[in-house]
Structure formats: C-alpha cells, structure tokens
Motif scaffolding. Structure first.
Motif, mmCIF file in Angstrom:
data_model
loop_
_atom_site.group_PDB
_atom_site.id
_atom_site.type_symbol
_atom_site.label_atom_id
_atom_site.label_comp_id
_atom_site.label_asym_id
_atom_site.label_seq_id
_atom_site.Cartn_x
_atom_site.Cartn_y
_atom_site.Cartn_z
ATOM 1 N N MET A 227 17.170 3.456 1.421
ATOM 2 C CA MET A 227 15.728 3.270 1.252
ATOM 3 C C MET A 227 15.415 1.829 0.858
ATOM 4 N N ARG A 228 16.238 1.273 -0.030
ATOM 5 C CA ARG A 228 16.006 -0.114 -0.472
ATOM 6 C C ARG A 228 16.186 -1.087 0.699
ATOM 7 N N ALA B 27 7.574 -0.091 -4.990
ATOM 8 C CA ALA B 27 7.819 0.859 -3.906
ATOM 9 C C ALA B 27 8.945 1.821 -4.265
ATOM 10 N N GLU B 28 10.010 1.304 -4.882
ATOM 11 C CA GLU B 28 11.123 2.170 -5.271
ATOM 12 C C GLU B 28 10.697 3.173 -6.341
ATOM 13 N N LEU B 29 9.892 2.735 -7.292
ATOM 14 C CA LEU B 29 9.408 3.637 -8.329
ATOM 15 C C LEU B 29 8.493 4.708 -7.750
ATOM 16 N N PHE B 30 7.664 4.327 -6.784
ATOM 17 C CA PHE B 30 6.783 5.304 -6.138
ATOM 18 C C PHE B 30 7.620 6.376 -5.451
ATOM 19 N N ARG C 217 0.859 -1.188 0.000
ATOM 20 C CA ARG C 217 0.000 0.000 0.000
ATOM 21 C C ARG C 217 0.886 1.226 0.000
ATOM 22 N N MET C 218 0.653 2.132 -0.930
ATOM 23 C CA MET C 218 1.497 3.320 -1.072
ATOM 24 C C MET C 218 0.618 4.563 -1.134
ATOM 25 N N ALA C 219 1.065 5.618 -0.500
ATOM 26 C CA ALA C 219 0.297 6.861 -0.516
ATOM 27 C C ALA C 219 1.226 8.050 -0.354
#
Length: 510
Positions: free
Chosen positions: A280-281, A248-251, A219-221
C-alpha cells in the motif's frame, strides 16, 4: 555470436524488432528506426528473411556510406549503433540498434515522425507528434525544477527538513557532513539551485500552499457500498508530501479491517492486514512522486469502497510506460526526478523500476489479486480488489456539520458535507484517561494516556503530542523510546526507527 543472432531472428518481428532482407529496403528500415526512437528502442536486422532465416548480404564501403547518409536525415541526430555479423562467406547481417527511451523524442526521418504499433511501423498522427513535443520540452523544463520565487525560505518547515535528513542518514543514503543551516540542507537534498528555492522544495517541505500551490493536496474518502453515492468519512488536506503520505496511511489504518487468527502452537493472535502495508505504501508513494504537479487543480485521491481501494493521481503515464507494462519488467521513468530522489534518500523507494512488480508479488503472496493499472480522463488510477466489507453501525458516530473548506496543512477539519459519519478515533474511556493528567502530567499518568491511545490504532509522535499537549521531540525521547524498550509499545517500522512514517502502537504485552 551467430547462435545468439539466430535466436533473436527466430523470435520474429515485434514492437522492438524488425527484419529486412537487405539494404534494398533501407528506407523502410529507417522508418522503423525512427519509430523505435520514438518508443522503447529496438533493433533492425538487415539480411534476414521475414521467417527469421539468416541469409546475409554483401557489405561494402558503399553499403556503410548509404547507411551513414540515411542516418543524417534524422532530426534530432540519432545515436545508432551498427554491427556487422558474418553468417556465411562474404555475407553478413547488419544489426542496427537503438537504446531505450530518450528525452529527445519526437524523432523524425525526412521530416516525418513514425511510431511502432505491435510489429508494424506507421506514420505518427499529428496530434500524437505535438503531444510528444510538449512532453519533450517538459522533460527539460519541468514544473518541479522551476524556481519558486513567490516562496521565501521562511515558508519552509525546517523541522520537516531535519526529519527527512535524519531519515536519509539513517537509511545510509546521505553520507558525510550535511550542515545545520537550512540553506545547506536544502542544497544537499537538491531542492535549491544557485541559491533559489525550487518548486520541489515546496512540495516536500512547504508550510503554506494557498494561493500558489493548491495542487499539494490529498483527498481521502470512505464510501458506503460500491459507488460514490454516500460518504462515511471524508477528509481533504494540504501539506508537504511526506506528511500527506502519513495521512493516507493513517486513513487506511482507520478504515481497513484487521483480520486475525490463532495459529497452532502460538498463544497470541496473528493479525493479517487487509493489504500488505509495504504494498500500500509503495502505491501511495508512486502517486506522490509520479503525478503531474503542473495541474493546479490536481491532487492525489484515496477512495475506499466496500469491494475495492482506488488511488488516483493527476496526470497521464510518462512516455514509454503503459498500464500493461507496469506488471512486467520495465524501465523506471520518473516524471519528477528531484522529488523522487528525496523519497529515495529517505528510504521509501528504490531506483530500479521494480516497485509495481514488488507490489504485485506482495499482493499475490497475501492471497490478493495483483493491482489493476489504468488511465482515466487524464489521471492514473490503481485499483486493489479487496473485501473491505460493510462498516458496522456501532463503530461510527455522527459529527455536526462543519463550516466547510479544505484544511491547509495537517490537522485541519474535513470538508463540511452536512452530516458526515466518521469513525470515533478515541472512545469515552480513553478520552477520560488522557484528560485526567492536565497540562503538566506526571510520568505514570502520561504513559497511561499513551497506552490508552495506542491501543486504539497506531499513532504518529506528532499526533500523540498534539493530543497530549506535549512537545513531540521530548515525548519521543523521554517516553516512546523507553516504552518500546520495555515492550509496552512497538514501532510500525521496527527496522528503521527514524522512518518518516514511523508510528507507535501497543504490543500484546501492553
């Protein structure tokens, strides 16, 4: 030996050290050993004053017999190392040592469990004892190592398996022949047992996740401001773990500002990411490999605010790990060792429990605060305090309401939440360029379209292929590799061309 022992005793009592005058306090010493066994391990020194003075005691056959008898009252049996160190003529200090974290917790002595809090030993609460019993059973019968009887072999993504196998071979962590058949590959990766798929295989390589595996979700926001009142962008997807990591990395790439500066003596601008990409990764990978997959409604969540980034993962910290310990040297405790092993083979993690320490070091080197670790309502939360900043209105458009629902697999639409503002990924000029070549583009037209897209942000080969209606393997072999060699494109992971999260972007020359 004596100077080392004196130095150890001089430190005083702690969460892993207890001092006793003699075996006259043997019962209390056994209580403390039980507490150490239920925690991080530790040592009890018999023959030392509370202030750390080595006084020793006479050690006879009866003394050792008393210790052996007391040792038999532990359940389950305790792996205790006993050493006698002479400190004066006829007087020795007995050093009772327990190793680190064990899968056999909780331990009891005379039917009672004990725990260590600071430098104090106390009886363990019944609730805590029952929780340790449950987690101990989980360590042997984990969610990930149970058979996925409801999932046939055909429901796994063979291309994804091959992609990870190639990444593992490239990283030098999968040597020797691996075969080409899907069953053989899964066996080499350890996600089949006696010819049956494990649930770990579904997490890593599944194609369909409903109705049996809804927890394979990301879930990304991106929120406006510093609370969750208003969404700027929101996306929920289900998919195999490596693909979710890439999503997630692209977001993050879409929503993190990219600061730049001109350095003296250099003609080109030097870009500095908001958060070091490797840091971050590492945090995202930790969320996927350490989360509790037994929680069917759980997920990994990525929340971006104006003043911080939060990563949430379902489940509590494993036994022996606390939020405070993650910024110090600590053991590597894996909740999902099968899943973690595949991530290790793919070159995305190490096994030495230094990941969070490395993240803190990378953040400090970039001028950022170290990440904050916490446990909130049954979930692990990592917070990075960074100035994401306000989003310029010119960079955003508005999409019409979606029909709702969660994308099962990658590439689906975000959940419908009325009018959701999202970043325009492809501007009008780029859209015109990529639509002009048609279904069978010439080489020049196709590469022009690739350049138009990769000038906006890094793109995964699969994303480019989908946008350009082209075979992803042919696109990589015939065009992306050549454009890298020509200096027009660069890889986001230049040292590992087969990295699972490999993406392409234009160079300054391009």
């Amino acid at each position: 030996m004596i100077p080392d022992l004196a130095h150890l005793a001089a430190r005083g009592e702690s969460v892993t050290l207890e001092l006793k005058r003699s075996t006259g306090e043997l019962r209390e010493a056994m209580h403390t050993l039980c507490a150490f066994a239920n925690g991080q391990g530790g040592q009890v020194l018999l023959g030392v004053k509370p202030g750390g003075e080595l006084i020793g005691q006479q050690v006879s056959e009866q003394t050792l017999h008393d210790i052996a008898t007391a040792r038999e009252r532990f359940e389950p049996p305790l792996d205790l190392h006993i050493q006698s160190v002479e400190v004066a003529s006829g007087r020795s200090v007995l050093v009772l040592t327990l190793g680190g974290i064990s899968d056999s917790v909780p331990y009891t002595f005379d039917g009672r469990a004990y725990e260590r809090v600071g430098n104090t030993t106390r009886k363990m609460a019944q609730e805590r004892y029952e929780l340790l019993l449950l987690e101990s059973a989980h360590s042997r019968r984990r969610w990930e190592n149970q058979e996925a009887d409801e999932v046939p072999l055909q429901e796994l993504d063979r291309q994804e398996v091959m992609r990870i196998v190639e990444a593992a071979r490239s990283a030098g962590r999968l040597v020797g022949p691996v075969g080409r058949g899907l069953p053989e590959l899964l066996d080499r990766l350890g996600v089949r047992h006696k010819g049956r798929l494990l649930r770990a295989a579904v997490v890593l390589f599944g194609k369909t996740f409903l109705p049996h595996h809804p927890q394979c979700e990301l879930r990304m926001a991106r929120f406006r401001g510093t609370d969750k009142t208003e969404f700027l962008d929101q996306r929920n997807v289900r998919g195999p773990a490596f693909r979710l990591l890439e999503e997630a990395e692209l977001f993050c790439q879409r929503h993190f500002p990219l600061a730049g500066r001109i350095e003296s003596g250099r003609l080109q601008r030097v870009d500095r990411p908001l958060i070091p990409p490797d840091a971050m990764r590492e945090l995202l990978v930790n969320a996927f490999i350490h989360r509790d997959y037994s929680i069917a409604g759980g997920a990994v969540s990525l929340a971006i605010f104006d003043d911080r980034v939060e990563i949430w993962s379902a489940g509590r910290y494993p036994i022996g790990i606390t939020p405070e310990s993650l910024t110090r040297p600590h053991l590597s405790v894996q909740r999902n060792p099968i899943i973690a092993e595949v991530f290790y083979r793919a070159g995305l993690i190490e096994k030495w429990g230094r990941g969070t320490n490395r993240v803190a070091e990378m953040c400090r080197a970039a001028g950022l605060s170290a990440p904050e670790f916490a446990e909130v309502t049954g979930a692990v939360v990592v917070t990075l305090r960074v100035n994401v900043g306000q989003t310029l209105a010119a960079d955003w458009g508005v999409l019409a309401p979606d029909r709702g629902g969660v994308a099962d697999g990658l590439g689906g639409a975000p959940d419908g939440l009325g009018e959701v503002a999202v970043r325009k990924e492809i501007d009008a000029k780029a859209r015109e360029i990529i639509e002009k070549p048609g279904p069978r583009p010439r080489k020049a037209a196709l590469r022009e379209a690739i350049m138009a897209l990769t000038s906006l942000r890094p793109w995964l080969p699969a994303e480019l292929a989908n946008e350009l209606h082209y075979n992803p393997d042919k696109l990589t072999e015939r065009h992306l590799k050549a454009m890298v060699e020509e200096g027009l494109l660069e890889r986001t992971h230049p040292d590992n061309p087969k990295h699972p999260a490999q993406a392409y972007r234009t160079t300054h020359r391009g």
